[in-house]
Motif scaffolding. Structure first.
Motif, short mmCIF file in Angstrom:
data_model
loop_
_atom_site.label_atom_id
_atom_site.label_comp_id
_atom_site.label_asym_id
_atom_site.label_seq_id
_atom_site.Cartn_x
_atom_site.Cartn_y
_atom_site.Cartn_z
N LEU A 50 -7.35 -7.03 18.99
CA LEU A 50 -7.07 -6.50 17.60
C LEU A 50 -6.77 -7.33 16.54
N PHE A 53 -10.32 -9.16 14.90
CA PHE A 53 -10.96 -8.38 13.79
C PHE A 53 -10.81 -8.82 12.43
N ASP A 54 -11.47 -8.28 11.47
CA ASP A 54 -11.30 -8.80 10.15
C ASP A 54 -10.16 -8.23 9.52
N ASN A 55 -9.11 -9.01 9.09
CA ASN A 55 -8.04 -8.69 8.79
C ASN A 55 -7.76 -8.30 7.32
N ASP A 56 -8.54 -6.87 7.08
CA ASP A 56 -8.47 -6.22 5.88
C ASP A 56 -6.93 -5.66 5.91
N ASP A 59 -6.90 -2.72 8.68
CA ASP A 59 -7.00 -3.46 9.92
C ASP A 59 -5.68 -3.68 10.45
N ALA A 62 -3.28 -0.78 10.92
CA ALA A 62 -3.38 -0.14 12.53
C ALA A 62 -2.93 -1.06 13.37
N LEU A 63 -2.91 -2.41 13.07
CA LEU A 63 -2.65 -3.45 14.17
C LEU A 63 -0.78 -2.99 14.11
#
Length: 479
Positions: A50, A53-56, A59, A62-63
């Motif tokens: 998790l 992934f791209d850490n926008d 994201d 959600a994490l």
């Protein structure tokens, strides 16, 4: 012996059970630890995926939600370092020395994913660290503070079951060892008692066949041997008694012929040859009488030691006034003592001497006193002979002490041996059976004979006999 065997066998079996239980405890701990480690590694790998992934912003949100859900569900803390950010959930303190050390190691690509074996006594938490990134750099890390309390509870339940099973197994093994040792050693104990009883009573004791086949065979062999020994001893006694009895007739006939020869020879019968023949005849008669008396005394010992004849032996004894018996013996030997110029002195307690009774067969007590006094008169004539009576709570001692030369210490143990006589006694008439007879009669009446050198010189022979009851003797006299 049974307790020693049981202790060794029980300790060995319990040691084996404890070793097996320790292996089971370690197996339970290792298996549970492995399960916990695999589940926590799977969770960490998921968070690594998790976080990779791209850490926008979406994201990251959600994490964080995933982390919070995990912490709430499993009550475990999480810290994820990614792109200069630090996300945390649950009750985990980044400043904790263990946590900070794990974060620092993960930053240099050192992972910490191994768990020590969990036990009910280990810590309730453990810190795991997993770095992630590409081939050239570390992009972040996942720090998990695992909650080990459920695992500890699971291990404690498993250990409790093992401990209870081990204790039950030890109790069962001890019971089995007890039954096994009893089964094996009971015939041995019976054999020991049978040997002791055979030595004491000279009568075989029937043994019940039990235990292993080898011990059953041993019991049967011992029974056959004991019966053979008993039969042989009985045959020897009968042979001695019958031979001695049968010799009486030819000796009586020989004495009659000597008396007839003396009548025919008249004054010539005073020659040394006829006197020597008479002396040998008297010696043979005394020897035969002594052998018969010894055989009878040994038979009485065997009866006294036998359980089956205990009631018969009791009826042969009585409570006898010891002082009166000693006075009677002194009166019988007064004439001979006066002839030998040997004073006979009686020493009895001054306090109520007539109430000292001895439990013994009357005829046999007379025989013992007769032999001891005669022995003292033969070997210590001319010096006083003291007859001393002392009483204790359960025993009465009758001692005959002379003032002769005594015996060398090595010879004292040989006094009651058959046919043994002291070296200077070659010219003194005797058979060497007197003290053996006294000892056998003393044993037959549950007493003992001891011979020792007296203080100041001389020999002291002491009879230790059971003390009788005055009431029993008085009742018998009233009848």
């Amino acid at each position: 012996m049974r307790l020693r065997v049981l202790a060794v066998l029980g300790a060995l079996l319990c040691f084996i059970a404890v070793i097996l239980s320790v292996l089971l405890l370690r197996s339970i701990s290792s298996t549970t630890t492995q399960d916990v480690q695999l589940s926590r590694l799977a969770a960490m790998n998921r968070f690594v995926q998790l976080a990779s992934f791209d850490n926008d912003p979406l994201d990251i949100g959600a994490l964080q939600l995933e982390m919070d859900t995990y912490s709430e569900l499993f009550n475990e803390g999480l810290i994820i370092n990614i792109g200069g950010r630090q996300l945390s959930s649950g009750n985990i303190d980044p400043l904790d020395p263990v946590v900070s050390t794990a974060m620092r190691d993960a930053s240099i690509n050192l992972e910490q994913t191994e768990l020590q074996d969990i036990s009910p006594f280990s810590s309730s938490t453990a810190v795991l660290a997993r770095p992630f990134g590409d081939a050239t750099q570390v992009l972040g890390s996942v720090i998990l503070q695992a909650n080990l309390e459920p695992a500890r509870s699971t291990i404690l339940r498993g250990w409790s079951i093992v401990v209870i099973a081990t204790l039950s197994a030890c109790a069962g093994l001890l019971l089995l060892a007890d039954r096994l040792s009893t089964w094996v050693l009971r015939p041995v104990q019976q054999l020991i008692r049978a040997v002791s009883e055979l030595a004491r009573t000279q009568k075989p004791r029937p043994l019940q066949a039990a235990g292993p086949p080898e011990l059953r065979a041993l019991s049967r062999s011992f029974g056959q041997m004991a019966q053979s020994v008993t039969d042989s001893l009985e045959q020897q006694r009968e042979l001695i008694a019958e031979t001695s009895h049968q010799l009486r007739n030819p000796i009586a006939a020989l004495r009659l012929r000597v008396d007839l020869l003396k009548m025919r020879l008249g004054a010539q019968a005073l020659s040394g040859e006829v006197a020597a023949v008479e002396k040998e005849l008297r010696r043979m008669e005394n020897l035969i009488d002594s052998v018969l008396l010894l055989a009878s005394a040994e038979h009485r010992v065997s009866e006294a030691n036998s359980y089956s004849n205990a009631q018969t032996v009791e009826t042969q004894t009585a409570s006898l006034p010891a002082a009166a018996m000693l006075r009677d013996e002194i009166e019988r030997h007064t004439a001979r003592a006066a002839q030998l110029k040997t004073p006979l002195l009686l020493k009895i307690p001054q306090q109520e001497p007539d109430e000292i009774y001895v439990e013994c067969n009357e005829y046999e007590l007379q025989m013992m006193l007769e032999e001891l006094i005669s022995n003292a008169l033969k070997y210590a004539a001319g010096a006083p002979i003291e007859l001393e009576l002392t009483a204790a709570s359960r025993t009465v001692e009758i001692a005959i002490r002379d003032h002769g030369k005594g015996l060398p210490e090595p010879d004292l143990a040989l006094v009651s041996r058959r046919y043994w006589r002291a070296e200077p006694a070659g010219q003194i008439a005797g058979t060497g059976l007197g003290m053996a007879i006294v000892q056998s009669l003393a044993k037959a009446n549950k007493g003992t004979l001891s011979v020792e050198n007296a203080v100041g010189g001389g020999l002291r022979a002491a009879l230790q006999l059971p003390r009788g009851q005055a009431s029993v003797a008085a009742g018998a006299n009233d009848e």
